[in-house]
Design an enzyme around this catalytic site. Structure first.
Site, mmCIF file in Angstrom:
data_model
loop_
_atom_site.group_PDB
_atom_site.id
_atom_site.type_symbol
_atom_site.label_atom_id
_atom_site.label_comp_id
_atom_site.label_asym_id
_atom_site.label_seq_id
_atom_site.Cartn_x
_atom_site.Cartn_y
_atom_site.Cartn_z
ATOM 1 N N GLU A 326 5.135 32.029 -14.661
ATOM 2 C CA GLU A 326 6.364 31.460 -15.217
ATOM 3 C C GLU A 326 7.530 31.641 -14.245
ATOM 4 O O GLU A 326 7.829 32.766 -13.835
ATOM 5 C CB GLU A 326 6.710 32.133 -16.542
ATOM 6 C CG GLU A 326 5.643 31.967 -17.612
ATOM 7 C CD GLU A 326 5.896 32.824 -18.841
ATOM 8 O OE1 GLU A 326 5.267 32.570 -19.876
ATOM 9 O OE2 GLU A 326 6.728 33.771 -18.766
ATOM 10 N N CYS A 327 8.168 30.557 -13.884
ATOM 11 C CA CYS A 327 9.383 30.542 -13.072
ATOM 12 C C CYS A 327 9.191 31.362 -11.796
ATOM 13 O O CYS A 327 8.536 30.924 -10.869
ATOM 14 C CB CYS A 327 10.573 31.038 -13.885
ATOM 15 S SG CYS A 327 12.175 30.532 -13.192
ATOM 16 N N GLY A 328 9.736 32.575 -11.732
ATOM 17 C CA GLY A 328 9.562 33.394 -10.541
ATOM 18 C C GLY A 328 8.109 33.642 -10.217
ATOM 19 O O GLY A 328 7.727 33.747 -9.040
#
Length: 445
Positions: A326-328
């Site tokens: 997720e994201c990072g």
């Protein structure tokens, strides 16, 4: 079992009023008085919950009407209220600010959970004019109970006297008039408060004594006492077991909902590892690898300097190991994380996804908002908030679904799948929906 305990939601007219400062001060003060304070946070916030946990010594749980059903929110609230002496919910943004008018707002959460609201008002450079605003908050939605008012940024004894006159005239309890706490001025960062600064957080015994003197704590705990039925049975899934590895450290992998950890702990052993530690090699027998978000752009050098971890993560993905990024976490799986273009400065990442992600100043674009999409028969919801962006990607790397915002308008957020990897900029909330069904039908099997 019915319990009668103080429980309330701290809301404010706007962001920047001091909700987090006052919430964590109050949580710390009550905890020091030997009360078990259960913290919660409205909305998809990972950072304020860290302050809560530090103040209370126990995890803080998110409550969000967009990402979860009312029933799930109630179950999360009740399951942790059963052992609490006090429950404190920190609101988000302005009290009635939601994703669609007031839908999803702090006010809606207060109504769902039958919580009284403590209204925090910034009194800087204002006096009796605040009466009109407070009157509006008292009357705007009759289903929202404003139990009392705390004034923040009070300048003098005379200023306090004028503010207390407002509450007298409106027949609402004044729960405190707080002077300026310069020692607790929070430093902002692009995703909210800066939780990565030094451990010393400015909360001293002197400061707590000042807060205790400026708040009518006995009245606050008295007027917010409500009954809560803690007999609600929360269904737990115990059909699976396994070896689950979660990337976690103070900064590059730090955005994890407490409810997610509770969920994962039902299914076996959860092991936390730090991808910046080159000895933290992901073993071959991992059943699920979870790479949550954080600030990998601030630790790109350290992440790239752990090649054994990078190789083990890529090997897990290549052999079809179940992975959520997720994201990072997704940024970590790119081929490169570009930090500067002139001169070109980039750090090698896992290279499981053939793309480059840039955190260069010239490439920064704010992407923010709720997100939803359907994936393999599961309706998923989450939140997106980042400045980095994908600047290069292989033409074969395309999104497998259409993602929508809170009003069901399509957005260009991608969801990538490769073998048993699911990766996106969206921070998913799967404390209610679960995640195992996402891997039940994998292309090629």
């Amino acid at each position: 079992m019915i319990r009668n305990i103080p429980q309330f939601l701290i809301a404010a007219p706007t962001s920047g009023t001091g909700k987090t400062t006052v919430s964590r001060l109050l949580m710390t003060l009550l905890t020091q008085k030997k009360l078990r304070v259960q913290p919660y946070k409205c909305g998809p916030d990972y950072i304020d919950t860290k302050y809560h946990e530090k103040a209370c010594g126990i995890p803080s749980y998110n409550l969000d009407p967009f990402m979860a059903s009312e029933q799930h929110m109630h179950e999360v609230y009740v399951s942790h209220a059963k052992d609490a002496d006090v429950c404190i919910v920190e609101g988000m943004m302005g009290m009635f600010d939601g994703y669609d008018r007031s839908k999803g707002s702090s006010a809606e959460i207060a109504k769902i959970l039958n919580l009284p609201v403590v209204l925090l008002v910034n009194a800087k450079s204002a006096a009796y004019s605040l009466a009109a605003m407070i009157k509006g908050y008292l009357d705007f939605d009759p289903q929202v109970e404003v139990a009392g008012v705390i004034f923040n940024q009070v300048g003098s004894d005379r200023h306090e006297e004028m503010l207390r006159e407002i509450c007298d005239d409106l027949n609402v309890p004044c729960l405190g008039c707080l002077r300026k706490f310069d020692a607790l001025k929070e430093e902002s960062r692009h995703l909210g408060l800066d939780f990565s600064r030094k451990d010393e957080d400015g909360i001293t015994e002197t400061l707590l004594k000042q807060l205790d003197a400026q708040l009518n704590l006995d009245l606050l705990l008295q007027i917010t006492r409500r009954e809560v039925d803690v007999t609600t049975e929360v269904k737990k899934n115990v059909s699976l077991s396994g070896n689950i590895w979660v990337a976690c450290n103070k900064e590059s992998f730090s955005f994890i909902y407490a409810e997610h950890l509770d969920y994962l702990n039902q299914f076996g052993t959860v092991t936390f590892f730090d991808p910046e530690d080159n000895s933290a090699v992901v073993p071959d027998n991992v059943d699920l690898l979870y790479l949550p978000g954080g600030y990998p752009e601030n630790r790109a050098l350290q992440l790239s300097a752990a090649p054994r971890v990078i190789d083990s993560v890529k090997a897990h993905i290549e052999r079809g190991g179940k992975t959520i990024a997720e994201c990072g976490g997704m940024m970590y799986l790119a081929s490169e994380l570009v930090m500067c273009k002139d001169p070109y400065t980039a750090f090698k990442m896992v290279d499981a996804l053939p793309m480059k992600v840039s955190s260069c100043k010239d490439d920064m674009r704010l992407a923010m908002g709720y997100r939803s999409f359907d994936f393999r028969g599961v309706k998923l919801r989450g939140h997106e908030f980042h400045y980095s962006r994908i600047i290069e990607q292989d033409e074969k790397l395309v999104s497998v679904v259409q993602v929508y915002n809170a009003k069901r308008h399509p957005v260009n957020t991608a969801v990538f799948c490769y073998k048993n990897l699911i990766a996106s900029y969206t921070h998913l909330y799967w404390g209610e929906t679960g995640i195992w069904s996402l891997f039940e039908q994998v292309p090629g099997e």
